[in-house]
Write a protein that holds these residues in place. Structure first.
Motif, mmCIF file in Angstrom:
data_model
loop_
_atom_site.group_PDB
_atom_site.id
_atom_site.type_symbol
_atom_site.label_atom_id
_atom_site.label_comp_id
_atom_site.label_asym_id
_atom_site.label_seq_id
_atom_site.Cartn_x
_atom_site.Cartn_y
_atom_site.Cartn_z
ATOM 1 N N LEU A 409 75.191 31.157 28.014
ATOM 2 C CA LEU A 409 74.781 32.564 28.080
ATOM 3 C C LEU A 409 75.887 33.421 27.496
ATOM 4 O O LEU A 409 77.070 33.230 27.799
ATOM 5 C CB LEU A 409 74.499 32.967 29.532
ATOM 6 N N ARG A 410 75.491 34.371 26.644
ATOM 7 C CA ARG A 410 76.421 35.346 26.095
ATOM 8 C C ARG A 410 76.318 36.657 26.866
ATOM 9 O O ARG A 410 75.319 36.923 27.512
ATOM 10 C CB ARG A 410 76.138 35.586 24.609
ATOM 11 N N LEU A 411 77.363 37.474 26.745
ATOM 12 C CA LEU A 411 77.392 38.742 27.472
ATOM 13 C C LEU A 411 76.261 39.654 27.024
ATOM 14 O O LEU A 411 75.656 40.355 27.839
ATOM 15 C CB LEU A 411 78.752 39.422 27.270
ATOM 16 N N ALA A 412 75.960 39.625 25.724
ATOM 17 C CA ALA A 412 74.874 40.483 25.221
ATOM 18 C C ALA A 412 73.533 40.089 25.847
ATOM 19 O O ALA A 412 72.700 40.948 26.160
ATOM 20 C CB ALA A 412 74.799 40.392 23.704
ATOM 21 N N GLN A 413 73.316 38.779 26.053
ATOM 22 C CA GLN A 413 72.079 38.338 26.694
ATOM 23 C C GLN A 413 72.047 38.754 28.159
ATOM 24 O O GLN A 413 70.993 39.126 28.685
ATOM 25 C CB GLN A 413 71.959 36.820 26.572
ATOM 26 N N ALA A 414 73.209 38.692 28.820
ATOM 27 C CA ALA A 414 73.267 39.129 30.216
ATOM 28 C C ALA A 414 72.949 40.610 30.347
ATOM 29 O O ALA A 414 72.236 41.034 31.260
ATOM 30 C CB ALA A 414 74.641 38.821 30.799
ATOM 31 N N ARG A 415 73.450 41.411 29.449
ATOM 32 C CA ARG A 415 73.179 42.854 29.492
ATOM 33 C C ARG A 415 71.713 43.151 29.210
ATOM 34 O O ARG A 415 71.161 44.136 29.692
ATOM 35 C CB ARG A 415 74.076 43.570 28.491
#
Length: 441
Positions: A409-415
């Motif tokens: 998981l990337r931070l952009a996907q988490a956001r």
């Protein structure tokens, strides 16, 4: 009467007879007074005196034939063209099929003649060598940092990289651009009975089609000449310039199609050299202002300057510690932040800013639903981020589920999954990474 080599620009084109519309076979007759386009007649129509519009039977004429030797006394021009056509149809090396298609020469004769006059001919070899040497001489002194990609990437359809590559299709070496230009020509047919207006209209449609083909070819040439097909490789090479030169490159990119690849790269390289010279001149001026007159002293000056900068940074950190030493909570947060930085992790505890604004007090979790499902570290996170346990558990489950699906998981996907304040999302994401609930993509 003149005997003429009877081929048009296309050597394999067999124009129809204007009298009976049958395909012409040599010899045939061409009117010397009518045309263009050439007025051609077969021998049968010529002998019966065929006349059409301006053409009269008493006009001068030429006999079109290719029954004469060109490269070999035993091979006529017609047989030379038949050999080339057979090699194009059957492929180089399939001499038996070539001989079967020609019908007038054997397999050995076809192979020997082709190898002697079209492969091993010293005239052709020297011409190709001169062309190759001229091409090498043309590019010997040019320095182009970006070359066309030999093996461009093949992204999936409608992916981000596919859109960045302007719809380029490596398997076809073409672009998804104006693919239906040929539709306007599918019903165009030039006939003799067309009126002048209809004929001019059809010519205009063909001219429009040609202009669209030229635009398609122009775009393809620009992208290939500048090496823009492999966009990722192009961007990596572009980052070798300093930040100021990168900004200039971004501004001047729109003019690359006008300058051409060599001129554009030379322009950017000259500005990169100017930037380096200005930076070096500024460094020498700094030495002169400090009274330094030789490079040995300059090395000592650089070493001392680096030491002074490090000491100044330490004093700044010490003043930051002294600012919060009276507040035990703030001191603990600062120490935790430094420990996270030393271990290579992102800090999860907020540090009060120098602006005087006080951070919000920790959230009291007493009596809130879901608190009993949290461990001590999760409780501390919810207190500092001021996030109720129920919401945290929901966000945690969503991120863990998405990480299992994607394998990371990337931070952009988490956001994109958590629609809350981006700073809170970052802290939750870093906490779950650190605790091993999720992994980075």
């Amino acid at each position: 009467i003149r005997f003429t080599f009877g081929f048009t620009d296309d050597p394999f084109d067999k124009p129809p007879c204007r009298g009976c519309s049958s395909y012409l076979t040599e010899p045939y007759v061409k009117c010397a007074e009518c045309g263009p386009p050439p007025f051609l007649l077969c021998l049968q129509c010529f002998t019966r005196g065929f006349e059409y519009k301006k053409h009269q039977s008493d006009h001068t004429y030429e006999i079109m034939t290719s029954d004469f030797p060109v490269l070999d006394p035993n091979w006529t021009a017609q047989e030379e063209m038949a050999l080339l056509e057979a090699v194009m149809d059957c492929g180089f090396g399939n001499w038996q099929d070539v001989a079967n298609q020609m019908c007038t020469k054997s397999k050995e004769e076809c192979e020997k003649h082709y190898m002697k006059h079209f492969i091993n001919n010293p005239l052709f070899a020297s011409t190709l060598l001169n062309l190759k040497q001229a091409e090498e001489a043309q590019h010997s002194e040019t320095a182009i940092p970006f070359h066309s990609a030999d093996d461009p990437p093949r992204p999936t359809f409608d992916s981000l990289l596919s859109r960045d590559m302007a719809g380029y299709m490596p398997a076809r070496a073409d672009f998804e651009f104006d693919n239906y230009a040929e539709w306007d020509l599918r019903d165009i047919d030039f006939v003799e009975d067309d009126s002048d207006i209809l004929h001019a209209l059809k010519i205009a449609v063909v001219d429009i089609y040609h202009s669209r083909l030229k635009e398609r070819q122009r775009r393809k040439k620009i992208i290939r000449d500048h090496g823009l097909i492999n966009l990722r490789k192009f961007q990596i090479l572009e980052r070798r310039y300093p930040k100021e030169v990168q900004d200039l490159y971004e501004t001047m990119r729109r003019f690359a199609r006008i300058l051409g690849p060599v001129e554009h790269d030379k322009f950017i390289e000259s500005h990169a050299l100017e930037f380096e010279l200005r930076r070096e001149i500024k460094r020498l001026q700094e030495y002169r202002a400090a009274g330094i007159t030789n490079f040995c002293s300059a090395r000592t000056y650089d070493h001392l300057k680096k030491t002074r900068d490090e000491e100044r940074l330490k004093r700044t950190m010490l003043s930051e510690v002294l600012q919060y030493i009276q507040d035990s909570s703030a001191c603990q947060q600062w120490l935790s932040r430094q420990a996270d930085i030393d271990s290579g992790l992102s800090p999860t505890v907020p540090v009060p800013s120098n602006s005087g604004r006080r951070s919000a007090p920790p959230l009291n979790l007493t009596g809130l639903p879901g608190t009993e499902k949290l461990n001590e570290k999760e409780k501390e996170l919810c207190q500092m981020v001021r996030l109720v346990p129920g919401a945290y558990l929901e966000y945690k489950a969503a991120l863990v589920n998405e990480c299992n699906k994607q394998g990371g998981l990337r931070l952009a996907q988490a956001r994109a999954l958590i629609k809350i304040d981006v700073n809170k999302t970052r802290k939750i994401y870093d906490f779950l990474i650190r605790e091993g609930y999720i992994t980075k993509a």
